[in-house]
Motif scaffolding. Structure first.
Motif, mmCIF file in Angstrom:
data_model
loop_
_atom_site.group_PDB
_atom_site.id
_atom_site.type_symbol
_atom_site.label_atom_id
_atom_site.label_comp_id
_atom_site.label_asym_id
_atom_site.label_seq_id
_atom_site.Cartn_x
_atom_site.Cartn_y
_atom_site.Cartn_z
ATOM 1 N N GLY A 147 -6.125 15.914 6.157
ATOM 2 C CA GLY A 147 -5.350 15.570 4.966
ATOM 3 C C GLY A 147 -5.897 14.416 4.158
ATOM 4 O O GLY A 147 -5.343 14.090 3.096
ATOM 5 N N LEU A 148 -6.982 13.790 4.624
ATOM 6 C CA LEU A 148 -7.554 12.640 3.929
ATOM 7 C C LEU A 148 -8.947 12.978 3.396
ATOM 8 O O LEU A 148 -9.669 13.798 3.968
ATOM 9 C CB LEU A 148 -7.652 11.438 4.863
ATOM 10 N N THR A 149 -9.324 12.315 2.309
ATOM 11 C CA THR A 149 -10.664 12.484 1.770
ATOM 12 C C THR A 149 -11.661 11.801 2.697
ATOM 13 O O THR A 149 -11.479 10.646 3.082
ATOM 14 C CB THR A 149 -10.767 11.875 0.362
ATOM 15 N N SER A 150 -12.709 12.525 3.055
ATOM 16 C CA SER A 150 -13.693 12.004 4.005
ATOM 17 C C SER A 150 -14.589 10.963 3.343
ATOM 18 O O SER A 150 -14.591 10.807 2.114
ATOM 19 C CB SER A 150 -14.540 13.141 4.571
ATOM 20 N N VAL A 151 -15.369 10.267 4.172
ATOM 21 C CA VAL A 151 -16.302 9.261 3.668
ATOM 22 C C VAL A 151 -17.621 9.407 4.420
ATOM 23 O O VAL A 151 -17.637 9.808 5.592
ATOM 24 C CB VAL A 151 -15.719 7.839 3.825
ATOM 25 N N THR A 152 -18.732 9.119 3.731
ATOM 26 C CA THR A 152 -20.071 9.248 4.315
ATOM 27 C C THR A 152 -20.727 7.874 4.419
ATOM 28 O O THR A 152 -20.611 7.052 3.513
ATOM 29 C CB THR A 152 -20.948 10.181 3.460
ATOM 30 N N SER A 153 -21.412 7.653 5.510
ATOM 31 C CA SER A 153 -22.064 6.362 5.756
ATOM 32 C C SER A 153 -23.323 6.221 4.921
ATOM 33 O O SER A 153 -23.819 7.176 4.304
ATOM 34 C CB SER A 153 -22.434 6.239 7.239
ATOM 35 N N THR A 154 -23.877 5.017 4.943
ATOM 36 C CA THR A 154 -25.211 4.807 4.401
ATOM 37 C C THR A 154 -26.234 5.421 5.355
ATOM 38 O O THR A 154 -25.911 5.866 6.454
ATOM 39 C CB THR A 154 -25.489 3.302 4.231
ATOM 40 N N ALA A 209 0.838 -1.209 0.000
ATOM 41 C CA ALA A 209 0.000 0.000 0.000
ATOM 42 C C ALA A 209 0.862 1.244 0.000
ATOM 43 O O ALA A 209 1.978 1.260 0.535
ATOM 44 C CB ALA A 209 -0.893 -0.001 1.230
ATOM 45 N N GLY A 210 0.309 2.305 -0.643
ATOM 46 C CA GLY A 210 1.008 3.581 -0.668
ATOM 47 C C GLY A 210 0.635 4.438 0.528
ATOM 48 O O GLY A 210 0.138 3.948 1.549
ATOM 49 N N THR A 211 0.864 5.728 0.411
ATOM 50 C CA THR A 211 0.520 6.676 1.473
ATOM 51 C C THR A 211 -1.005 6.826 1.561
ATOM 52 O O THR A 211 -1.693 6.891 0.545
ATOM 53 C CB THR A 211 1.162 8.043 1.189
ATOM 54 N N ALA A 212 -1.517 6.921 2.772
ATOM 55 C CA ALA A 212 -2.963 7.082 2.967
ATOM 56 C C ALA A 212 -3.440 8.405 2.384
ATOM 57 O O ALA A 212 -2.839 9.456 2.627
ATOM 58 C CB ALA A 212 -3.302 6.999 4.450
ATOM 59 N N THR A 213 -4.503 8.337 1.589
ATOM 60 C CA THR A 213 -5.092 9.539 0.993
ATOM 61 C C THR A 213 -6.579 9.683 1.301
ATOM 62 O O THR A 213 -7.153 10.748 1.069
ATOM 63 C CB THR A 213 -4.931 9.523 -0.535
ATOM 64 N N GLN A 214 -7.209 8.628 1.795
ATOM 65 C CA GLN A 214 -8.665 8.646 1.951
ATOM 66 C C GLN A 214 -9.116 7.732 3.089
ATOM 67 O O GLN A 214 -8.350 6.913 3.595
ATOM 68 C CB GLN A 214 -9.336 8.180 0.657
ATOM 69 N N LEU A 215 -10.373 7.919 3.471
ATOM 70 C CA LEU A 215 -11.027 7.027 4.413
ATOM 71 C C LEU A 215 -12.043 6.170 3.663
ATOM 72 O O LEU A 215 -12.680 6.635 2.715
ATOM 73 C CB LEU A 215 -11.748 7.821 5.508
ATOM 74 N N GLN A 216 -12.202 4.941 4.101
ATOM 75 C CA GLN A 216 -13.198 4.040 3.531
ATOM 76 C C GLN A 216 -14.004 3.409 4.654
ATOM 77 O O GLN A 216 -13.471 3.116 5.726
ATOM 78 C CB GLN A 216 -12.530 2.928 2.709
ATOM 79 N N MET A 217 -15.300 3.173 4.396
ATOM 80 C CA MET A 217 -16.127 2.480 5.367
ATOM 81 C C MET A 217 -15.751 0.998 5.373
ATOM 82 O O MET A 217 -15.636 0.378 4.324
ATOM 83 C CB MET A 217 -17.614 2.603 5.021
ATOM 84 N N THR A 218 -15.566 0.452 6.569
ATOM 85 C CA THR A 218 -15.401 -0.998 6.688
ATOM 86 C C THR A 218 -16.607 -1.629 7.370
ATOM 87 O O THR A 218 -16.963 -2.760 7.072
ATOM 88 C CB THR A 218 -14.129 -1.356 7.482
ATOM 89 N N THR A 219 -17.239 -0.896 8.291
ATOM 90 C CA THR A 219 -18.488 -1.351 8.906
ATOM 91 C C THR A 219 -19.479 -0.198 8.882
ATOM 92 O O THR A 219 -19.220 0.864 9.461
ATOM 93 C CB THR A 219 -18.275 -1.793 10.367
ATOM 94 N N GLN A 220 -20.591 -0.394 8.180
ATOM 95 C CA GLN A 220 -21.631 0.634 8.151
ATOM 96 C C GLN A 220 -22.408 0.615 9.468
ATOM 97 O O GLN A 220 -22.579 -0.440 10.094
ATOM 98 C CB GLN A 220 -22.593 0.379 6.989
#
Length: 208
Positions: A92-99, A1-12
């Motif tokens: 510094g990371l791209t945000s993420v939105t839940s369901t 893996a490279g440098t962290a750039t974003q967030l991802q949902m793993t558990t909604q």
């Protein structure tokens, strides 16, 4: 893996919950690089807020990543019933939105006046406008379920007649039908109670 750039949902989060009650399924997000690969970095702070919905998000609103995953433990939404979403962010990371989370009424805590009784009434004669009270949660949402609600005189003395205890309907509403005050002329207020719920008090009713 490279440098962290974003967030991802793993558990909604839970798709539905009660107002003011912790989500049964708590959300978790992970760090990821630009290609979506998981980045296992510890100690990164992730914060959560409401992305949509007009209520209040409670609980611990930030979490540190462990192995690149930030897990929340006690989030709860308090507010009007309806659809809500959560947003997760980290500097510094791209945000993420839940369901979507559908919020329903919470635990009953109070009675609220819906219809005030007549402001004046003839001694011994049923009020022209009969009172109605509703069972609600802490956010003011109606709570369904049958409960007995009892009316009494709070101030002013005299005797309250009619059917003093009625059951709520499917919408949590208790509607009285034949209340009347007998006693000396003057102002009174009515009290409405149901078990341990916070009581409701009417406006002034002046008997003539």
């Amino acid at each position: 893996a490279g440098t962290a750039t974003q967030l991802q949902m793993t558990t909604q989060p839970s798709p539905s919950a009660q107002s003011g009650v912790a989500l049964a399924v708590q959300p978790a997000v992970r760090l990821a690089d630009v290609f979506g690969n998981a980045v296992a970095t510890n100690g990164v702070t992730v914060t959560v807020s409401l992305a949509s919905g007009s209520g209040t998000l409670g609980g611990t609103l930030s979490a540190l990543t462990a192995g690149g995953v930030a897990t929340f433990t006690n989030l709860a939404i308090t507010g009007p019933t309806g659809a809500y979403t959560l947003q997760f962010a980290s500097t510094g990371l791209t945000s993420v939105t839940s369901t979507t989370i559908g919020i329903g009424a919470g635990v009953a805590t109070q009675l609220a006046m819906v219809t005030q009784p007549s402001s004046s009434a003839v001694n011994g004669v049923a009020f022209a406008v009969q009172p109605a009270v509703q069972v609600r949660d802490a956010a003011g949402n109606p709570v369904a379920g049958v409960r007995a609600v009892t009316a009494s005189i709070a101030t002013g003395g005299g005797t309250l007649g009619g059917t003093l205890t009625v059951n709520t309907d499917a919408a949590g509403l208790a509607t009285f039908t034949n209340l009347a005050i007998t006693g000396t002329v003057g102002p009174r207020t009515l009290r409405f109670t149901s078990g341990t719920l916070s009581q409701a008090l009417s406006g002034s009713v002046t008997t003539t």
